[in-house]
Design an enzyme around this catalytic site. Sequence first.
Site, mmCIF file in Angstrom:
data_model
loop_
_atom_site.group_PDB
_atom_site.id
_atom_site.type_symbol
_atom_site.label_atom_id
_atom_site.label_comp_id
_atom_site.label_asym_id
_atom_site.label_seq_id
_atom_site.Cartn_x
_atom_site.Cartn_y
_atom_site.Cartn_z
ATOM 1 N N THR A 1 3.537 2.162 1.401
ATOM 2 C CA THR A 1 2.333 2.522 0.643
ATOM 3 C C THR A 1 1.027 1.552 0.944
ATOM 4 O OG1 THR A 1 3.979 3.134 -1.205
ATOM 5 C CG2 THR A 1 1.777 2.915 -1.871
ATOM 6 N N ASN B 1 4.329 -4.883 -4.435
ATOM 7 C CA ASN B 1 4.696 -4.321 -3.200
ATOM 8 C C ASN B 1 3.481 -3.829 -2.560
ATOM 9 O OD1 ASN B 1 5.267 -1.437 -2.238
ATOM 10 N ND2 ASN B 1 6.866 -2.618 -1.471
ATOM 11 N N SER C 1 9.059 8.488 2.050
ATOM 12 C CA SER C 1 10.174 9.014 1.448
ATOM 13 C C SER C 1 10.825 10.385 2.010
ATOM 14 C CB SER C 1 10.024 9.252 -0.042
ATOM 15 O OG SER C 1 9.868 7.979 -0.777
ATOM 16 N N LYS D 1 9.381 16.251 -5.894
ATOM 17 C CA LYS D 1 9.926 14.751 -5.358
ATOM 18 C C LYS D 1 9.099 14.039 -6.470
ATOM 19 C CE LYS D 1 11.056 11.771 -2.029
ATOM 20 N NZ LYS D 1 11.837 11.076 -3.222
ATOM 21 N N LYS E 1 8.789 14.004 -11.765
ATOM 22 C CA LYS E 1 8.583 12.675 -12.243
ATOM 23 C C LYS E 1 9.685 12.572 -13.355
ATOM 24 C CE LYS E 1 6.649 8.808 -11.178
ATOM 25 N NZ LYS E 1 6.138 8.313 -10.010
ATOM 26 N N LYS F 1 -0.237 14.836 -4.360
ATOM 27 C CA LYS F 1 -0.254 13.982 -3.412
ATOM 28 C C LYS F 1 0.445 14.584 -2.124
ATOM 29 C CE LYS F 1 0.796 10.003 -5.277
ATOM 30 N NZ LYS F 1 1.255 8.698 -5.688
HETATM 31 P P1 NAD Z 1 4.641 -3.988 -8.650
HETATM 32 O O1 NAD Z 1 5.349 -3.784 -9.768
HETATM 33 O O2 NAD Z 1 5.237 -4.428 -7.211
HETATM 34 O O3 NAD Z 1 3.169 -4.792 -8.692
HETATM 35 C C1 NAD Z 1 2.437 -5.000 -9.818
HETATM 36 C C2 NAD Z 1 1.364 -5.776 -9.525
HETATM 37 O O4 NAD Z 1 0.282 -5.818 -10.676
HETATM 38 C C3 NAD Z 1 2.028 -7.374 -9.710
HETATM 39 O O5 NAD Z 1 1.479 -8.279 -8.761
HETATM 40 C C4 NAD Z 1 1.497 -7.606 -11.183
HETATM 41 O O6 NAD Z 1 1.383 -9.080 -11.157
HETATM 42 C C5 NAD Z 1 0.087 -6.704 -11.298
HETATM 43 N N1 NAD Z 1 -0.298 -6.650 -12.464
HETATM 44 C C6 NAD Z 1 0.210 -6.297 -13.490
HETATM 45 N N2 NAD Z 1 -0.430 -6.202 -14.526
HETATM 46 C C7 NAD Z 1 -1.862 -7.067 -14.247
HETATM 47 C C8 NAD Z 1 -2.884 -7.212 -14.982
HETATM 48 N N3 NAD Z 1 -3.317 -6.876 -16.130
HETATM 49 N N4 NAD Z 1 -3.909 -7.760 -13.902
HETATM 50 C C9 NAD Z 1 -3.744 -8.112 -12.817
HETATM 51 N N5 NAD Z 1 -2.539 -7.859 -12.058
HETATM 52 C C10 NAD Z 1 -1.572 -7.347 -12.921
HETATM 53 O O7 NAD Z 1 3.952 -2.287 -8.454
HETATM 54 P P2 NAD Z 1 3.643 -1.718 -6.935
HETATM 55 O O8 NAD Z 1 4.787 -1.078 -6.510
HETATM 56 O O9 NAD Z 1 2.951 -2.544 -6.036
HETATM 57 O O10 NAD Z 1 2.543 -0.513 -7.701
HETATM 58 C C11 NAD Z 1 1.174 -0.785 -7.973
HETATM 59 C C12 NAD Z 1 0.438 0.466 -8.244
HETATM 60 O O11 NAD Z 1 0.722 1.419 -7.156
HETATM 61 C C13 NAD Z 1 1.244 1.293 -9.427
HETATM 62 O O12 NAD Z 1 0.040 1.851 -9.984
HETATM 63 C C14 NAD Z 1 2.109 2.195 -8.760
HETATM 64 O O13 NAD Z 1 2.214 3.301 -9.424
HETATM 65 C C15 NAD Z 1 1.232 2.640 -7.511
HETATM 66 N N6 NAD Z 1 2.157 2.989 -6.499
HETATM 67 C C16 NAD Z 1 3.204 2.263 -6.032
HETATM 68 C C17 NAD Z 1 3.971 2.777 -4.994
HETATM 69 C C18 NAD Z 1 5.040 2.157 -4.199
HETATM 70 O O14 NAD Z 1 5.600 2.759 -3.104
HETATM 71 N N7 NAD Z 1 5.297 1.007 -4.764
HETATM 72 C C19 NAD Z 1 3.530 4.162 -4.493
HETATM 73 C C20 NAD Z 1 2.472 4.796 -4.894
HETATM 74 C C21 NAD Z 1 1.550 4.482 -5.991
#
Ligand code: NAD
Length: 428
Positions: A191, A222, A362, A71, A107, A95
């Site tokens: 998340t 998100n 998921s 996954k 991945k 995870k």
């Molecule tokens: P996203 O793309 O929705 O949001 C990313 C955020 O980070 C945005 O607000 C952006 O402005 C900010 N950002 C980018 N560069 C930055 C910087 N230099 N300084 C400060 N802020 C900055 O991403 P997401 O889905 O919220 O994911 C965030 C993290 O969580 C990632 O590491 C992702 O791998 C991890 N993650 C996400 C999920 C999911 O379901 N979305 C699940 C597990 C892990």
Amino acid sequence: MATEAYNPFENAQAQFDGVAETLGLESGIRELLRRPMKEIHFTIPVKMDDGTTKVFQAFRFKHNDARGPAKGGIRFHPHETADTVRALSMWMTWKCAVVDIPLGGGKGGVICDPHNLSLAEQERLCRGYARQLYHQLGPNLDVPAPDVMTNGQHMLWILDEYETISGGRFPGMITGKPVGMGGSLGRTEATGYGVIYILKDLLRQIGMDPANTTASFQGFGNVAEYAASMYSELGGKVIAVSCWNQKDGKAYTFKKAGGCNIAELVSLKDSFGSIDKDKAQGLGYELLPGDAWLSQDVDILVPAALENQITPAVFPSISKQVKIICEAANGPTTPDCDKLIQERNIILLPDFLCNAGGVTCSYFEQVQCNMNYFWDKKEVLEKLEYTMTKAFRAVYELSKEQNLYMRDAAYTIAIKRVANAVKLRGWV
Ligand code: NAD
């Protein structure tokens, strides 16, 4: 997406090696688990709108599927690297194991920038991805999901191509689909909510009332949006939030000492999670440099944006008031900083446990698809909270019993489960 100084795969291996040594894992299992079992590197030719053909480099890696089908998300990113995909596939194995869902780690990625591709080109790219990998994907083999710069629409194109080739309907072959097209209610929030279900239980264990705590977030995408919303609903005060500003090419921190109004900030953000700085200032938010989120006098830090943000170089700027680091992002802390965090007695909620709500939901999506029967949101979120809290308790109790750093306790549980599955199957 590896940053120059830190290679995520080396980080993932260093974390694994440390725990494997402590557990005394036999060498065959160590060799097997410290890299992906299968790596598919391939190219996707795409007919562009202008009549030319562009060839994109793509990956799909399976780290381990001893506990169930692999996954993991598919990233579209111009700086995607094989090592990032290797690390992320490995973290997915841990995870899924730490929250005890019957899935393995995988991945995928494509080196591309979707900002520069039309929707029709993105569709052809997704269909090409499914065609090239047709025999490797499937509900019982390997189940992709959205990741950085991919979304439910991309997943549906991949599903449609897969179903067109196979001649049947297999909605469980991919997750993160839109609700009504096989997606699960609650996936958008999963998340971020998962992060707070765990934080809430930790605060209960250490006798702190969320309403008497403060937090600072990096990111407002998100994950951060839903985590910050639920944390505020519990009475916690979000003092600062940082995010990227595309126009200025840098990040800013938005601060309100009395507490940010999360719904208000959500109304000021675009689809990439960037807050409009002029409107925010108009509403009384202080505008600070991007890294100021890290140095606020708060109880809880929530890195929810990028990897390699908490390093020995920035660690001294973290306020002495900080008691908890809640790793909502993947890999936000470098391995060389773990020692410093422990020396200061900061409690760390490790990433692959903390942000496992997404993959857990998921998994629920896949279960619902396989049954062709969908739960209401309340049922999804209740199951999510139960699964996350149960996983956290097991990690927390082990960390207390054996005086372990919580990252090591989570690894111990996850690695033992995977090693056991590998042994039971007779692979080693
Ligand atoms: P996203 O793309 O929705 O949001 C990313 C955020 O980070 C945005 O607000 C952006 O402005 C900010 N950002 C980018 N560069 C930055 C910087 N230099 N300084 C400060 N802020 C900055 O991403 P997401 O889905 O919220 O994911 C965030 C993290 O969580 C990632 O590491 C992702 O791998 C991890 N993650 C996400 C999920 C999911 O379901 N979305 C699940 C597990 C892990």
